[in-house]
Motif scaffolding. Sequence first.
Motif, mmCIF file in Angstrom:
data_model
loop_
_atom_site.group_PDB
_atom_site.id
_atom_site.type_symbol
_atom_site.label_atom_id
_atom_site.label_comp_id
_atom_site.label_asym_id
_atom_site.label_seq_id
_atom_site.Cartn_x
_atom_site.Cartn_y
_atom_site.Cartn_z
ATOM 1 N N MET A 41 -0.310 14.267 2.471
ATOM 2 C CA MET A 41 -1.580 13.967 1.807
ATOM 3 C C MET A 41 -1.316 13.623 0.346
ATOM 4 O O MET A 41 -0.300 14.050 -0.233
ATOM 5 C CB MET A 41 -2.516 15.171 1.884
ATOM 6 N N GLY A 42 -2.253 12.899 -0.233
ATOM 7 C CA GLY A 42 -2.043 12.555 -1.632
ATOM 8 C C GLY A 42 -3.306 12.045 -2.304
ATOM 9 O O GLY A 42 -4.367 11.937 -1.677
ATOM 10 N N TRP A 43 -3.143 11.758 -3.577
ATOM 11 C CA TRP A 43 -4.221 11.214 -4.398
ATOM 12 C C TRP A 43 -3.710 9.986 -5.147
ATOM 13 O O TRP A 43 -2.592 9.987 -5.669
ATOM 14 C CB TRP A 43 -4.713 12.248 -5.412
ATOM 15 N N PHE A 44 -4.570 8.980 -5.181
ATOM 16 C CA PHE A 44 -4.342 7.789 -5.983
ATOM 17 C C PHE A 44 -5.567 7.599 -6.868
ATOM 18 O O PHE A 44 -6.613 8.194 -6.631
ATOM 19 C CB PHE A 44 -4.153 6.556 -5.082
ATOM 20 N N ARG A 45 -5.453 6.764 -7.883
ATOM 21 C CA ARG A 45 -6.598 6.470 -8.727
ATOM 22 C C ARG A 45 -6.599 5.004 -9.118
ATOM 23 O O ARG A 45 -5.548 4.354 -9.157
ATOM 24 C CB ARG A 45 -6.612 7.362 -9.970
ATOM 25 N N GLN A 46 -7.800 4.520 -9.416
ATOM 26 C CA GLN A 46 -7.942 3.128 -9.805
ATOM 27 C C GLN A 46 -8.960 3.032 -10.925
ATOM 28 O O GLN A 46 -10.145 3.324 -10.731
ATOM 29 C CB GLN A 46 -8.374 2.270 -8.618
ATOM 30 N N ALA A 47 -8.479 2.658 -12.084
ATOM 31 C CA ALA A 47 -9.361 2.443 -13.229
ATOM 32 C C ALA A 47 -9.952 1.040 -13.150
ATOM 33 O O ALA A 47 -9.397 0.150 -12.489
ATOM 34 C CB ALA A 47 -8.591 2.620 -14.527
ATOM 35 N N LEU A 48 -11.064 0.855 -13.828
ATOM 36 C CA LEU A 48 -11.748 -0.435 -13.796
ATOM 37 C C LEU A 48 -10.826 -1.547 -14.282
ATOM 38 O O LEU A 48 -10.238 -1.452 -15.363
ATOM 39 C CB LEU A 48 -12.998 -0.362 -14.666
ATOM 40 N N GLY A 49 -10.670 -2.575 -13.463
ATOM 41 C CA GLY A 49 -9.855 -3.715 -13.835
ATOM 42 C C GLY A 49 -8.358 -3.524 -13.666
ATOM 43 O O GLY A 49 -7.575 -4.397 -14.046
ATOM 44 N N LYS A 50 -7.961 -2.377 -13.095
ATOM 45 C CA LYS A 50 -6.539 -2.099 -12.911
ATOM 46 C C LYS A 50 -6.221 -1.886 -11.435
ATOM 47 O O LYS A 50 -7.104 -1.691 -10.615
ATOM 48 C CB LYS A 50 -6.125 -0.872 -13.731
ATOM 49 N N GLU A 51 -4.924 -1.919 -11.125
ATOM 50 C CA GLU A 51 -4.504 -1.682 -9.760
ATOM 51 C C GLU A 51 -4.544 -0.189 -9.432
ATOM 52 O O GLU A 51 -4.455 0.666 -10.322
ATOM 53 C CB GLU A 51 -3.084 -2.229 -9.550
ATOM 54 N N ARG A 52 -4.660 0.103 -8.144
ATOM 55 C CA ARG A 52 -4.620 1.492 -7.696
ATOM 56 C C ARG A 52 -3.222 2.044 -7.938
ATOM 57 O O ARG A 52 -2.223 1.405 -7.610
ATOM 58 C CB ARG A 52 -4.997 1.577 -6.219
ATOM 59 N N GLU A 53 -3.134 3.249 -8.477
ATOM 60 C CA GLU A 53 -1.849 3.842 -8.800
ATOM 61 C C GLU A 53 -1.722 5.237 -8.205
ATOM 62 O O GLU A 53 -2.701 5.959 -8.023
ATOM 63 C CB GLU A 53 -1.643 3.916 -10.317
ATOM 64 N N PHE A 54 -0.488 5.599 -7.938
ATOM 65 C CA PHE A 54 -0.168 6.900 -7.362
ATOM 66 C C PHE A 54 -0.423 8.013 -8.379
ATOM 67 O O PHE A 54 -0.122 7.873 -9.564
ATOM 68 C CB PHE A 54 1.299 6.913 -6.929
ATOM 69 N N VAL A 55 -0.957 9.136 -7.895
ATOM 70 C CA VAL A 55 -1.166 10.310 -8.745
ATOM 71 C C VAL A 55 -0.299 11.484 -8.275
ATOM 72 O O VAL A 55 0.481 12.040 -9.041
ATOM 73 C CB VAL A 55 -2.644 10.732 -8.770
ATOM 74 N N ALA A 56 -0.456 11.876 -7.000
ATOM 75 C CA ALA A 56 0.282 13.028 -6.498
ATOM 76 C C ALA A 56 0.328 12.981 -4.972
ATOM 77 O O ALA A 56 -0.557 12.400 -4.340
ATOM 78 C CB ALA A 56 -0.361 14.333 -6.963
ATOM 79 N N ALA A 57 1.363 13.609 -4.394
ATOM 80 C CA ALA A 57 1.488 13.693 -2.943
ATOM 81 C C ALA A 57 2.095 15.032 -2.563
ATOM 82 O O ALA A 57 2.874 15.609 -3.333
ATOM 83 C CB ALA A 57 2.348 12.553 -2.401
ATOM 84 N N ILE A 58 1.752 15.504 -1.362
ATOM 85 C CA ILE A 58 2.234 16.802 -0.878
ATOM 86 C C ILE A 58 2.577 16.677 0.595
ATOM 87 O O ILE A 58 1.862 16.034 1.364
ATOM 88 C CB ILE A 58 1.163 17.894 -1.129
#
Length: 125
Positions: A34-51
């Motif tokens: 499982m994991g989390w990604f994030r995407q800021a406005l106007g930017k690509e989705r990026e990796f945050v954390a995985a377990i």
Amino acid sequence: QVQLVESGGGSVQAGGSLRLSCAASGPTFSRNSMGWFRQALGKEREFVAAISWNSDTIYRADPVKGRFTISRDNAKNTVYLQMNSVKPEDTAAYYCAATEATANGLRNRMGKIYWGQGTQVTVSS
């Protein structure tokens, strides 16, 4: 088929804390990384954390090391992201992700990945 529903997003001031939750449904949650990604406005989705499925392997992106913690409760089919000392640059839509691949595979977006619908986090200065 895995379905993911995030919750816990909202607005917070810089330096504050927030905990995101991701409830998963499906027969294989306990074997999924499982994991989390994030995407800021106007930017690509990026990796945050995985377990990994048994929590023995954890990865975190450099910008969140020392501030964010990922954890999971297989009995509750839930994965969490504890966000401490948040910064305005943490503002983004946060997406929960699941895969039958390894946590490293998820970090590198390899194989089939299931995504949640996202939850917005806004950090004000």
